[in-house]
Scaffold this active site. Structure first.
Site, PDB file in Angstrom:
ATOM      1  CD  GLU A  25      66.459   7.929  38.677  1.00  0.00           C
ATOM      2  OE1 GLU A  25      66.966   8.280  37.602  1.00  0.00           O
ATOM      3  OE2 GLU A  25      65.761   6.905  38.799  1.00  0.00           O
TER       4      GLU A  25
ATOM      5  N   GLY B 160      66.253   6.613  48.528  1.00  0.00           N
ATOM      6  CA  GLY B 160      66.556   6.201  47.157  1.00  0.00           C
ATOM      7  C   GLY B 160      67.827   6.856  46.655  1.00  0.00           C
TER       8      GLY B 160
HETATM    9 MO1  MOS Z   1      65.449   5.625  36.028  1.00  0.00          MO
HETATM   10  S1  MOS Z   1      65.692   7.011  34.503  1.00  0.00           S
HETATM   11  O1  MOS Z   1      63.883   6.172  36.523  1.00  0.00           O
HETATM   12  O2  MOS Z   1      65.404   4.105  35.252  1.00  0.00           O
END
Ligand code: MOS
Length: 737
Positions: free
Chosen positions: A703, A700
């Site tokens: 973030e 992922g």
């Molecule tokens: Mo992200 S802050 O988990 O959309």
């Protein structure tokens, strides 16, 4: 086997997006629809004493004026999705006369056109018995509370951090203050609500359609199946569309009250009121080290703001426990309750703020020790996750530093602060680590083979911009052995198989794994059908005696063309379907610490006379497992880095202390980076094979892309100027002080 995963394919929805073919929530206009406009409280705390509904109800086009005086009493049944705070209760809209924060919805005006609704809403007089709200956390740290939901596990300690700090040969001990920020995606929050008896359809901007379905069903006291949420496209969200906020309820109330579909779109200003924000944080980092640069003590204390009615918590201090090797570590996290709306997740929630403080402190320590900041990190590279006491499933932090330093030209940096110039401009180069957990949430998926040789995949997932449509199609195409054009992936409907929230950087891992499993299952199902079919070349074979590759079934070892899925389906009774549900193997979670890591570099130019700071170059290198689509992954990361530039230099929601009003609730004064602020920005990936995280090997990226950018910039600003700024955003004033 066709290799589709790993291909840098362009977005399969790109054409639809640039030609206006992609329909966003507010595009789903319904026949006979009316328009609702929210009236937002112009008091920061207190009570509503009067609503002048009569005076506006005869204005042109007005159909209804709804407030707590005439709104239906709603069930507000028990429901907490994983994105809702565990402690506290969500705001109940139009249920009483209380004002809890500035901008809280106090009424809705419904009219035949948007103009009429806006005009009447602007004319509505609401009177308040107002009190002075408390919105500044700085004086309240002594009364901050331990988050209820974190009583176990929130504060962590190993060794004796205070003792080791007191006896450290070298130390830094500093405080950091990061401004409250608001999400500002291009697409505003929008909902169109339509009732058919007691069934409700919502075309609504959401990163989590199945949660919106459950939440609205609970609020209205309806069975889940009576609510349908549809959201095929999202114009950016960054976390603000994870929760279901009051405007969705208001649209449904309005539609029910006027007996017509109702469209409700938030104004840009209203997006600073009731749809969450990144909480302001106040932090202390203390580092102790030997004179050779070995960390001996690490203390991280963090304070976040929350509302009076809910405890919003984020992982502010968690990275400090495992980023570096250190025998004595203490982390603490506290909440300050304020008269504001509840904060929410904003890209890199917790980590982006916490890592800023940690990585600025590590940079400060490097100057105290006279060590290169990358070498200081290398000296403290841990062998295992010392907080969890588990090995990392994979960790490429130093590889990221080495590859990034090479590309960025780190060796050209003169380590002395204020030593590099380009004409009049002061040049600085800074670096920081990034980290974010490799989460994996339960997901399901449906795969369907059709007689024309194509396949359909359905999941109630979302795509807020990273390219989920494309990357998931790649996973399905590769697993099925079909060309990408033969796979149609649909998402964004609550009646599709449930997916987790589109957040936490877990969509690729979670939804991707479910799609892969559903594709494997549907091939097995096709094989079973073919085995039982006398006309099939694999008739009578055992299931283990059949292979499926490149979209065809064959007997094992057989080199003949075999049978295409389409022909199997054509011989079968209707399409062949399979569902699958997947989640992380709990054994793996017990055994490994799973995180993505990255190294972020920034070069800034500071004008010594007027204090302007420009990011001239930024480069992120990430080790995030397998990269399904390098083109989209790089785009997602550079987008996150832009968010980090905003955090470092621009974004700050300013509240008026007298009434709690966000004074810069518009795009003229709430600054975000534009093209001229970005310049040369690149993202690269380390080839990282992680056999543990999930079947796809992906960690992922959403973030981590924002984490690390702001400290890299702050560290570059120090290198350029010799000024250490520990308050974000860094402003011109800070350079001139
Ligand atoms: Mo992200 S802050 O988990 O959309």
């Amino acid at each position: 086997m066709t290799k589709v995963i790993g291909q840098p394919l362009p977005r399969i929805d790109g054409r639809a997006k640039v030609t206006g073919g992609a329909r966003y929530a507010a595009d789903f206009n319904q026949k006979g629809q009316a328009y609702a406009v929210i009236v937002s409280a112009t008091a920061g705390l207190g009570r509503i004493t009067e609503i002048g509904a009569d005076a506006i109800s005869a204005m042109p086009g007005v159909i209804a004026v709804i407030s707590h005086l005439n709104a239906p009493r709603l069930a507000y049944g028990e429901h907490k999705g994983v994105i809702d705070p565990a402690i506290g209760e969500r705001l109940h809209v139009l249920q009483d006369d209380q004002v809890r924060f500035w901008g809280q919805p106090v009424a809705i005006v419904v009219a035949d056109t948007l103009d009429h609704a806006e005009r009447a809403a602007a004319a509505l007089k609401v009177a308040y018995a107002a009190e002075r709200p408390v919105v500044d956390p700085t004086g309240l740290l002594a009364s901050a509370v331990i988050p209820e939901a974190m009583r176990r596990g929130g504060d962590a300690a190993r060794g004796d951090a205070d003792g080791a700090l007191a006896s450290a040969e070298t130390m830094v001990d500093e405080s950091y203050d990061i401004a409250r920020e608001n999400h500002n995606p291009m697409e505003p929050h929008a909902t169109i609500a339509a009732w058919d008896g007691d069934r409700l359809t919502l075309w609504s901007k959401s990163q989590y359609v199945v949660n919106e379905q459950a939440e609205i069903a609970a609020i209205f006291g309806l069975p889940m199946e009576n609510v349908q949420v549809i959201c095929p496209f999202i114009g950016g969200a960054f976390g603000t569309s994870l929760r279901t906020w009051p405007h969705v309820t208001l649209a449904a109330i309005a539609a029910r009250q006027v007996g017509r579909p109702v469209k409700l779109v938030l104004t840009r200003k209203q997006m600073f009121y009731t749809t969450g924000h990144r909480p302001r944080t106040l932090q202390r980092i203390a580092l102790g080290a030997t004179k050779d640069g070995k960390l001996t003590s690490l203390i991280h204390e963090g304070y976040g703001e929350t509302s009076r009615y809910e405890e919003f918590i984020e992982a502010l201090t968690s990275v400090s426990g495992f980023l570096y090797s250190c025998p004595n570590v203490q982390t603490r996290y506290r909440l300050v309750k304020l008269d504001t709306g509840t904060p929410t997740y904003m890209r890199g929630p917790g980590e982006a703020s916490g890592v800023f403080a940690l990585e600025c402190a590590v940079d400060e320590l490097s100057y105290k020790l006279g060590l290169d900041p990358i070498e200081l990190r290398r000296l403290n590279e841990p062998e295992i996750d010392e907080a969890a006491n588990k090995p990392f499933s994979s960790r490429s932090l130093m590889k990221c530093y080495d590859a990034g330093a090479e590309r960025f030209g780190w060796s050209k940096r003169d380590p002395k602060p204020r030593s590099m110039r380009d004409g009049r401009l002061l040049i600085g180069m800074g670096v920081a680590s990034a980290s974010y957990p490799a989460f994996h949430a339960p997901s399901s998926a449906l795969a369907r083979l059709l007689p024309d040789g194509t396949a359909e995949i359905e999941v109630a997932a979302s795509d807020m911009g990273p390219g989920t449509y494309t990357s998931m199609t790649q996973v399905a195409a590769e697993t099925l052995g079909l060309p990408i054009e033969r796979v149609r992936f649909s998402l964004g409907r609550s009646d599709f198989p449930p997916a987790p929230s589109h957040g936490g950087s877990w969509t690729m891992a979670s939804v991707g794994s479910a799609i892969r499993a559903a594709c494997i299952a549907v091939q097995e199902e096709a094989a079973r059908r073919a085995i039982a079919d006398q006309r099939s070349p694999v008739f009578g074979a055992s299931i283990d005696g059949v292979t499926w590759e490149e979209g065809r079934l064959r007997r094992r070892g057989d080199t003949s063309p075999g049978q295409a899925y389409g022909d199997v389906v054509a011989s079968a009774d209707g399409p062949i379907e399979a569902h699958a549900s997947t989640s992380r193997d709990p054994d793996i979670a017990d055994r490994y610490s799973m995180h993505a890591f990255g190294a972020v570099f920034a070069e800034v130019a500071v004008d010594p006379d007027v204090g302007t700071i420009r990011v001239r170059r930024a480069l992120g290198t990430y080790g995030a497992g397998r990269i399904v689509n390098p083109r989209l992954a790089a785009s997602q990361c550079t987008g996150g880095m832009v968010g980090g530039i905003g955090m470092a230099l621009m974004e700050r929601t300013v509240l008026d202390e007298r009434d709690g009003r966000p004074v810069n609730a518009h795009m003229a004064d709430y600054l975000v980076p534009v093209n001229l602020d970005i310049a040369d920005i690149e993202a690269h990936f380390i080839d990282e094979v992680d056999p543990h995280v999930n079947a796809l090997g992906v960690k992922g990226l959403g973030e981590i892309a924002l984490v690390g950018m702001a400290p890299a910039i702050a560290n570059a600003v120090f290198h350029a100027t010799g000024k250490r700024v520990r308050t974000l955003p860094i402003r011109i004033e800070d350079m001139l002080a």
